[in-house]
Design a protein around this motif. Structure first.
Motif, PDB file in Angstrom:
ATOM      1  N   ARG A 159       0.930  -1.496  -0.018  1.00 46.72           N
ATOM      2  CA  ARG A 159       0.100   0.057  -0.354  1.00 46.72           C
ATOM      3  C   ARG A 159       0.899   1.273  -0.372  1.00 46.72           C
ATOM      4  O   ARG A 159       2.182   1.477   0.592  1.00 46.72           O
ATOM      5  N   THR A 201      -9.215   8.789  -5.096  1.00 49.48           N
ATOM      6  CA  THR A 201      -8.774   7.589  -5.465  1.00 49.48           C
ATOM      7  C   THR A 201      -8.992   6.264  -3.896  1.00 49.48           C
ATOM      8  O   THR A 201      -7.431   6.042  -4.704  1.00 49.48           O
ATOM      9  N   HIS A 203      -9.210   3.680  -2.959  1.00 56.30           N
ATOM     10  CA  HIS A 203      -9.266   1.936  -2.894  1.00 56.30           C
ATOM     11  C   HIS A 203      -8.071   1.464  -3.974  1.00 56.30           C
ATOM     12  O   HIS A 203      -8.258   0.297  -3.535  1.00 56.30           O
ATOM     13  N   ASP A 204      -7.367   2.620  -4.800  1.00 56.56           N
ATOM     14  CA  ASP A 204      -6.129   2.100  -5.868  1.00 56.56           C
ATOM     15  C   ASP A 204      -5.273   2.229  -5.128  1.00 56.56           C
ATOM     16  O   ASP A 204      -3.582   2.202  -5.301  1.00 56.56           O
ATOM     17  N   GLU A 206      -3.668   0.162  -2.446  1.00 60.26           N
ATOM     18  CA  GLU A 206      -3.548  -0.804  -2.230  1.00 60.26           C
ATOM     19  C   GLU A 206      -3.651  -1.699  -3.460  1.00 60.26           C
ATOM     20  O   GLU A 206      -4.576  -2.177  -4.199  1.00 60.26           O
TER      21      GLU A 206
END
Length: 377
Positions: A159, A201, A203-204, A206
């Protein structure tokens, strides 16, 4: 209900107002009230036009054998509208994997390291530098991911986020003593992830990879031999050990790895049992009464069983009748009685042992002490 501590309660979606310009900022203050509880207000500052970090997914080989090594050239991009001053790289990998390097700008900790825990290693690496909007970066030297001799089903999470992002600190960690982990710009046609998005964003940030290693784990049951006069209470120690070499973890499903199935010898009754064990009928069916002695007990493991670990299950037995050589059975099997075989276990013959009461000269309960994963010379 809201438990004490830090955890999500609500998600606030924030967008720039019409006419907003890069660098504009404002504050969000959260307060709360409830009868009998005290809240600590929290304020977060939000700025228009910050960085948006994106982690690129790596094409790992996921079917492995113990000892396999592969490089992990972690690459990320800043697709936002502002530069990032330093980044925090998080690496998290389960018990069967290892990253041999220990960087001096990384802190390492092991989560839930106990016998029933997954035993993930977490590395928090603070990488200094200015990471410009629209550019892509990769590690100056790729990481090495190794499938160890205890690998079976493992995961690796990587991440990227801004340095200084809120992140729970490990309860205990130690700093690496190796070289400094650095990130450098990607040059030439490989710089394919550069670009801009309209809004961050997260969510991207990781990615996660699942690995399957061709390996086995030998679950070996052990029984006991105990003696006592009529009316006496004796303790029988039964259970199993994972002789290895692999650890077994059901990471995605969270299901128990195995269950110890214990049948009580004739002439004895159980007066105390381990908390994890539940009473069943002689046929292994559900039994509502959990207080009075039962003829059989099922004791599940957790979703992870480490190499060299297992279950130690002390049962207190009352001798109701002295029967020479009365036997009970101890079996470690899959949780489903319909499909009891352990798919990872190459030696099912040692999955069963015996508990013998008042054994005669020939009494033998099989292994009466836990097996060890180190047979010695």
């Amino acid at each position: 209900g809201v438990r004490p501590g830090t955890h999500p309660v609500a998600v606030l979606v924030v967008t720039a107002a019409a006419g907003g310009e890069r660098g504009d900022s404002g504050a969000i203050t959260v307060t709360g009230e409830a009868e009998g509880a005290a809240f600590t207000p929290f304020t977060a500052r939000v700025t228009v036009g910050g960085p948006d970090l994106v982690m690129e997914e790596l094409p790992f080989r996921t079917e492995l054998v113990p000892g396999d090594r592969q490089q992990a050239p972690i690459t990320f991009a800043n697709r936002g509208a502002g530069d990032a001053e330093g980044v925090l790289l998080t690496l998290r990998y389960t018990r069967g994997l290892d990253i041999p390097q220990r960087y001096s700008n990384c802190r390492y900790s092991e989560d839930d390291p106990g016998p029933s825990g997954v035993g993930r290693t977490t590395a928090l690496c603070t990488v200094e530098g200015a990471f410009e909007a629209g550019e892509a970066y990769t590690l100056a030297t790729p990481l090495t991911i190794e499938a160890t001799e205890r690998a079976y089903r493992d995961t690796f999470l990587y991440r990227i986020e801004e340095a200084g992002s809120p992140r729970p600190a490990p309860a205990a960690f130690e700093r690496g003593d190796g070289a400094v982990l650095r990130a450098v710009p990607v040059t030439g046609p490989q710089n394919r992830v550069a670009g801009r998005t309209a809004d961050p964003t997260p969510h991207d940030n990781e990615r996660e990879a699942d690995f399957r290693t061709e390996n086995t784990a030998d679950f070996a049951a052990y029984g006991d031999r105990v003696s006592g006069a009529r009316g006496a209470t004796v303790t029988a120690d039964v259970g199993f050990r994972n002789v290895g070499p692999a650890w077994i973890g059901h990471l995605r499903s969270g299901e128990d790895v195995a269950v110890v199935d214990f049948t009580v010898p004739r002439g004895a009754s159980v007066v105390a049992k381990p908390d994890r064990c539940r009473a069943v009928t002689a046929a292994g069916e559900y039994r509502e009464d959990q207080r009075s002695p039962a003829p059989r007990y099922l004791c599940p493991t957790s979703p992870a069983v480490h190499d060299g670990e297992g279950l130690d299950l002390p049962f207190a037995l009352r001798i109701e009748e002295v029967l020479i050589g009365a036997e009970g059975e101890v079996t470690v099997r899959a949780p489903s009685a319909r499909n009891p075989a352990l798919p990872f276990d190459p030696a099912p013959a040692n999955n069963t042992a015996r508990l013998v009461l008042n054994a005669g000269d020939d009494g033998d309960g099989g292994p009466s002490t836990p097996p060890t994963s180190d047979p010695g010379p």
